[in-house]
Design a protein around this motif. Structure first.
Motif, PDB file in Angstrom:
ATOM      1  N   LEU A  84       0.838  -1.197   0.000  1.00 56.99           N
ATOM      2  CA  LEU A  84       0.000   0.000   0.000  1.00 56.99           C
ATOM      3  C   LEU A  84       0.875   1.248   0.000  1.00 56.99           C
ATOM      4  O   LEU A  84       1.938   1.278   0.606  1.00 56.99           O
ATOM      5  CB  LEU A  84      -0.913   0.022   1.220  1.00 56.99           C
ATOM      6  N   GLN A  85       0.394   2.276  -0.700  1.00 59.19           N
ATOM      7  CA  GLN A  85       1.085   3.554  -0.712  1.00 59.19           C
ATOM      8  C   GLN A  85       0.616   4.373   0.477  1.00 59.19           C
ATOM      9  O   GLN A  85      -0.544   4.313   0.873  1.00 59.19           O
ATOM     10  CB  GLN A  85       0.796   4.315  -2.003  1.00 59.19           C
ATOM     11  N   LYS A  86       1.533   5.150   1.032  1.00 55.95           N
ATOM     12  CA  LYS A  86       1.198   6.067   2.120  1.00 55.95           C
ATOM     13  C   LYS A  86       1.052   7.466   1.543  1.00 55.95           C
ATOM     14  O   LYS A  86       1.836   7.886   0.689  1.00 55.95           O
ATOM     15  CB  LYS A  86       2.305   6.051   3.169  1.00 55.95           C
ATOM     16  N   VAL A  87       0.042   8.194   2.010  1.00 56.38           N
ATOM     17  CA  VAL A  87      -0.129   9.591   1.636  1.00 56.38           C
ATOM     18  C   VAL A  87      -0.512  10.370   2.894  1.00 56.38           C
ATOM     19  O   VAL A  87      -1.164   9.825   3.795  1.00 56.38           O
ATOM     20  CB  VAL A  87      -1.176   9.768   0.507  1.00 56.38           C
ATOM     21  N   VAL A  88      -0.070  11.597   2.938  1.00 58.03           N
ATOM     22  CA  VAL A  88      -0.355  12.458   4.089  1.00 58.03           C
ATOM     23  C   VAL A  88      -1.311  13.562   3.659  1.00 58.03           C
ATOM     24  O   VAL A  88      -1.043  14.283   2.696  1.00 58.03           O
ATOM     25  CB  VAL A  88       0.945  13.077   4.650  1.00 58.03           C
ATOM     26  N   ILE A  89      -2.434  13.658   4.365  1.00 54.32           N
ATOM     27  CA  ILE A  89      -3.332  14.793   4.178  1.00 54.32           C
ATOM     28  C   ILE A  89      -2.726  15.941   4.975  1.00 54.32           C
ATOM     29  O   ILE A  89      -2.485  15.810   6.178  1.00 54.32           O
ATOM     30  CB  ILE A  89      -4.759  14.481   4.657  1.00 54.32           C
ATOM     31  N   SER A  90      -2.456  17.023   4.300  1.00 55.43           N
ATOM     32  CA  SER A  90      -1.783  18.165   4.921  1.00 55.43           C
ATOM     33  C   SER A  90      -2.693  18.914   5.881  1.00 55.43           C
ATOM     34  O   SER A  90      -3.888  19.051   5.639  1.00 55.43           O
ATOM     35  CB  SER A  90      -1.319  19.145   3.842  1.00 55.43           C
ATOM     36  N   THR A  91      -2.091  19.418   6.949  1.00 53.45           N
ATOM     37  CA  THR A  91      -2.793  20.317   7.849  1.00 53.45           C
ATOM     38  C   THR A  91      -3.148  21.574   7.068  1.00 53.45           C
ATOM     39  O   THR A  91      -2.334  22.066   6.292  1.00 53.45           O
ATOM     40  CB  THR A  91      -1.887  20.686   9.039  1.00 53.45           C
ATOM     41  N   GLY A  92      -4.363  22.048   7.242  1.00 53.24           N
ATOM     42  CA  GLY A  92      -4.731  23.267   6.541  1.00 53.24           C
ATOM     43  C   GLY A  92      -6.208  23.548   6.567  1.00 53.24           C
ATOM     44  O   GLY A  92      -6.984  22.878   7.253  1.00 53.24           O
ATOM     45  N   LYS A  93      -6.572  24.542   5.774  1.00 52.94           N
ATOM     46  CA  LYS A  93      -7.962  24.993   5.685  1.00 52.94           C
ATOM     47  C   LYS A  93      -8.583  24.375   4.440  1.00 52.94           C
ATOM     48  O   LYS A  93      -8.027  24.449   3.347  1.00 52.94           O
ATOM     49  CB  LYS A  93      -7.982  26.525   5.610  1.00 52.94           C
ATOM     50  N   TYR A  94      -9.765  23.771   4.623  1.00 47.33           N
ATOM     51  CA  TYR A  94     -10.458  23.072   3.546  1.00 47.33           C
ATOM     52  C   TYR A  94     -11.901  23.560   3.452  1.00 47.33           C
ATOM     53  O   TYR A  94     -12.567  23.771   4.469  1.00 47.33           O
ATOM     54  CB  TYR A  94     -10.466  21.559   3.802  1.00 47.33           C
ATOM     55  N   LEU A  95     -12.372  23.695   2.213  1.00 46.01           N
ATOM     56  CA  LEU A  95     -13.777  23.976   1.955  1.00 46.01           C
ATOM     57  C   LEU A  95     -14.462  22.624   1.783  1.00 46.01           C
ATOM     58  O   LEU A  95     -14.018  21.802   0.977  1.00 46.01           O
ATOM     59  CB  LEU A  95     -13.918  24.829   0.697  1.00 46.01           C
ATOM     60  N   VAL A  96     -15.514  22.359   2.564  1.00 43.13           N
ATOM     61  CA  VAL A  96     -16.139  21.038   2.616  1.00 43.13           C
ATOM     62  C   VAL A  96     -17.515  21.075   1.943  1.00 43.13           C
ATOM     63  O   VAL A  96     -18.370  21.894   2.284  1.00 43.13           O
ATOM     64  CB  VAL A  96     -16.284  20.555   4.076  1.00 43.13           C
ATOM     65  N   PHE A  97     -17.695  20.153   0.986  1.00 45.63           N
ATOM     66  CA  PHE A  97     -18.956  19.971   0.270  1.00 45.63           C
ATOM     67  C   PHE A  97     -19.537  18.634   0.712  1.00 45.63           C
ATOM     68  O   PHE A  97     -18.883  17.600   0.559  1.00 45.63           O
ATOM     69  CB  PHE A  97     -18.702  19.955  -1.245  1.00 45.63           C
ATOM     70  N   LYS A  98     -20.768  18.637   1.253  1.00 43.37           N
ATOM     71  CA  LYS A  98     -21.381  17.415   1.782  1.00 43.37           C
ATOM     72  C   LYS A  98     -22.562  16.983   0.930  1.00 43.37           C
ATOM     73  O   LYS A  98     -23.352  17.823   0.489  1.00 43.37           O
ATOM     74  CB  LYS A  98     -21.870  17.628   3.215  1.00 43.37           C
ATOM     75  N   HIS A  99     -22.672  15.659   0.736  1.00 40.38           N
ATOM     76  CA  HIS A  99     -23.818  15.097   0.013  1.00 40.38           C
ATOM     77  C   HIS A  99     -24.222  13.774   0.649  1.00 40.38           C
ATOM     78  O   HIS A  99     -23.365  13.024   1.130  1.00 40.38           O
ATOM     79  CB  HIS A  99     -23.480  14.883  -1.470  1.00 40.38           C
ATOM     80  N   LYS A 100     -25.525  13.504   0.622  1.00 44.85           N
ATOM     81  CA  LYS A 100     -26.072  12.235   1.113  1.00 44.85           C
ATOM     82  C   LYS A 100     -26.915  11.619   0.015  1.00 44.85           C
ATOM     83  O   LYS A 100     -27.527  12.336  -0.776  1.00 44.85           O
ATOM     84  CB  LYS A 100     -26.930  12.445   2.357  1.00 44.85           C
ATOM     85  N   GLY A 101     -26.952  10.296  -0.022  1.00 46.28           N
ATOM     86  CA  GLY A 101     -27.756   9.600  -1.018  1.00 46.28           C
ATOM     87  C   GLY A 101     -27.100   8.298  -1.429  1.00 46.28           C
ATOM     88  O   GLY A 101     -26.420   7.670  -0.637  1.00 46.28           O
ATOM     89  N   GLU A 102     -27.316   7.922  -2.662  1.00 48.43           N
ATOM     90  CA  GLU A 102     -26.803   6.657  -3.179  1.00 48.43           C
ATOM     91  C   GLU A 102     -25.475   6.857  -3.899  1.00 48.43           C
ATOM     92  O   GLU A 102     -25.282   7.843  -4.609  1.00 48.43           O
ATOM     93  CB  GLU A 102     -27.815   6.034  -4.155  1.00 48.43           C
ATOM     94  N   MET A 103     -24.568   5.910  -3.701  1.00 51.01           N
ATOM     95  CA  MET A 103     -23.312   5.908  -4.437  1.00 51.01           C
ATOM     96  C   MET A 103     -23.559   5.305  -5.804  1.00 51.01           C
ATOM     97  O   MET A 103     -24.385   4.423  -5.915  1.00 51.01           O
ATOM     98  CB  MET A 103     -22.261   5.071  -3.697  1.00 51.01           C
TER      99      MET A 103
END
Length: 149
Positions: A84-103
């Motif tokens: 498996l590859q490792k990736v780091v999510i950087s500390t910071g400010k994020y704009l969050v878009f939320k959705h609910k329903g079917e995949m």
């Protein structure tokens, strides 16, 4: 959409390199196959609180360039038989878009909202093109986090 400050997070998973033009083609798109492979080889322990993430990183430039995608999870027990590859999510400010329903419709709707927002010249925020990610609290919910300047 809301702004969220995110702390660094280390994830592991499977990754590919692609671009948005490729992903717009049902025949050429790589992300769907990446998730199918991830679901086959990685056993996520949802009962113990492990969660799944889609991470977008290593941007060549902007929405028109290539980028890497990782289908991953925040589990501590990594399967020894699968590299498996490792990736780091950087500390910071994020704009969050939320959705609910079917995949997969919620992912499509979420990214459509992201693209529409950032293509608007009057958008209040600008993308950083550092590390963006999808967080799946459960199967019917997605939170798309876009790093902003």
């Amino acid at each position: 959409m809301t702004i969220r400050n995110v702390s660094e997070k280390i994830l592991h998973g499977l990754s590919i390199r692609t671009d948005n033009e490729t992903e717009m083609s049902a025949e050429k798109g790589k992300i769907g196959a990446l998730w199918q492979q991830f679901d086959k080889v990685v056993d996520v322990d949802y009962q113990s609180g492990e969660r799944v993430y889609g991470v977008y990183f290593d941007y060549e430039s902007d929405a028109h360039g290539q980028f890497s995608v990782l289908a991953g999870f925040d589990g501590k027990n990594l399967p020894a038989s699968i590299p498996l590859q490792k990736v780091v999510i950087s500390t910071g400010k994020y704009l969050v878009f939320k959705h609910k329903g079917e995949m997969p419709q919620i992912a499509i709707d979420g990214w459509t909202e992201v693209w529409n927002y950032f293509s608007n010249p009057e958008a209040k925020h600008q993308r950083a093109y550092s590390t963006d990610f999808e967080f799946y609290p459960n199967y019917n919910e997605i939170e798309i986090h876009i790093a902003i300047k």
